[in-house]
Motif scaffolding. Structure first.
Motif, PDB file in Angstrom:
ATOM      1  N   THR A  82       6.201  -6.693 -12.350  1.00 42.04           N
ATOM      2  CA  THR A  82       5.297  -7.187 -11.312  1.00 42.04           C
ATOM      3  C   THR A  82       5.015  -6.053 -10.336  1.00 42.04           C
ATOM      4  N   PRO A  83       3.773  -5.918  -9.863  1.00 37.62           N
ATOM      5  CA  PRO A  83       3.416  -4.806  -8.979  1.00 37.62           C
ATOM      6  C   PRO A  83       4.109  -4.910  -7.627  1.00 37.62           C
ATOM      7  N   VAL A  84       4.451  -3.775  -7.050  1.00 35.81           N
ATOM      8  CA  VAL A  84       4.945  -3.704  -5.677  1.00 35.81           C
ATOM      9  C   VAL A  84       3.803  -4.094  -4.744  1.00 35.81           C
ATOM     10  N   ALA A  85       4.110  -4.853  -3.702  1.00 34.66           N
ATOM     11  CA  ALA A  85       3.063  -5.351  -2.807  1.00 34.66           C
ATOM     12  C   ALA A  85       2.429  -4.255  -1.960  1.00 34.66           C
ATOM     13  N   ASP A  86       3.145  -3.184  -1.680  1.00 34.35           N
ATOM     14  CA  ASP A  86       2.655  -2.116  -0.822  1.00 34.35           C
ATOM     15  C   ASP A  86       1.421  -1.448  -1.443  1.00 34.35           C
ATOM     16  N   PRO A  87       0.233  -1.566  -0.820  1.00 33.76           N
ATOM     17  CA  PRO A  87      -0.979  -0.977  -1.402  1.00 33.76           C
ATOM     18  C   PRO A  87      -0.947   0.539  -1.486  1.00 33.76           C
ATOM     19  N   ARG A  88      -0.069   1.180  -0.713  1.00 37.14           N
ATOM     20  CA  ARG A  88       0.025   2.638  -0.767  1.00 37.14           C
ATOM     21  C   ARG A  88       0.596   3.120  -2.088  1.00 37.14           C
ATOM     22  N   LEU A  89       1.274   2.231  -2.803  1.00 39.79           N
ATOM     23  CA  LEU A  89       1.880   2.588  -4.087  1.00 39.79           C
ATOM     24  C   LEU A  89       1.017   2.151  -5.263  1.00 39.79           C
TER      25      LEU A  89
END
Length: 253
Positions: free
Chosen positions: A113-120
């Motif tokens: 599942t993707p990390v929520a932080d949009p910077r990543l």
């Protein structure tokens, strides 16, 4: 004084690509004879044993992996895995660590599942020619967590090149300008014992990357803030699902 005796790489050949479309005095030749290779990070740390390959490739693939903080490369709009002039490539961090199979290799077809932080997370245009994926340049932030180190990699003007193999795995490289501060974060987070065991001279590395930096000049100080670099990677096929899909699946059970 603390960096006394630190050696930099004086060879003429290194992996990488021509990032600035120039052939300069400090550039390398590639293993295939290509000119203008930009990889000043290797110039700075290529003689440090901790950064050199000293094992068989098949062993390295099972031990040198980002187990705690893997990265997923997601392709969209692919019509043909051999030739497609227009694909979308998303490079993103995921929450789950890597799992291994019974042979010690990375477990294929695991779910992430993707990390929520949009910077990543970053999306860039790409293309596939003769089974080789390449992308346009893009600024990336990649998770880097190993043992006690937590130092995200900030790579500016990053370009990805990857080859798809018949078994569904991928082999590739990431080229770009590694910001000096984010690279040195991974060095200064080491313990003194770790630096001694790996024979890494922290002052030597700091002086070397500052000396050879060649990307993104700061208009105020006049100093470069990043250094050209090249990294190889291998990967296996995986499933990527949104967190809400996981929640819905759990609720339906």
């Amino acid at each position: 004084m603390l960096a006394k005796g630190f050696r930099t790489y004086e060879g003429k050949v290194a992996a990488g690509i021509n990032l600035d479309d120039k052939v300069g005095k400090g550039d390398f030749a590639g293993p295939d004879g290509s000119r203008g290779i930009d990889n000043r990070l290797w110039r700075a740390i290529g003689c440090v044993s901790a950064f050199r390959e000293s094992s068989k490739p098949e062993i390295a693939r099972k031990t040198m992996m980002s187990a705690r903080a893997p990265t997923v490369i997601q392709l969209r709009g692919v019509d043909n895995m051999q030739d497609d002039p227009d694909v979308s490539v998303t490079i993103q961090a995921v929450n789950e660590p890597l799992a291994r199979d019974g042979r010690g290799s990375t477990l294929a077809r695991a779910t992430f599942t993707p990390v929520a932080d949009p910077r990543l997370r970053a999306t860039v245009a790409g293309r596939i020619v003769n089974g080789v994926l390449t992308t346009d340049p893009i600024d990336l932030t990649l998770n880097y967590k190993e043992q006690i180190i937590d130092a995200p990699r900030h790579i500016r003007g990053a370009r990805l090149r990857a080859t798809f193999t018949p078994d569904g795995s991928v082999e590739g490289s990431l080229y770009g300008y590694y910001t000096l501060d984010s690279f040195y974060d991974s060095i200064e987070q080491m313990t003194q014992n770790g630096a001694n065991l790996s024979r890494v001279s922290c002052p030597g590395v700091r002086l070397a990357i500052d000396r050879f930096a060649d990307g993104y000049r700061d208009p105020k100080s006049g100093r470069y803030s990043a250094i050209s670099s090249a990294y190889d990677f291998v990967g296996v096929r995986a499933f990527l699902v949104a967190p809400q899909q996981v929640a819905q699946a759990g609720a339906s059970q």
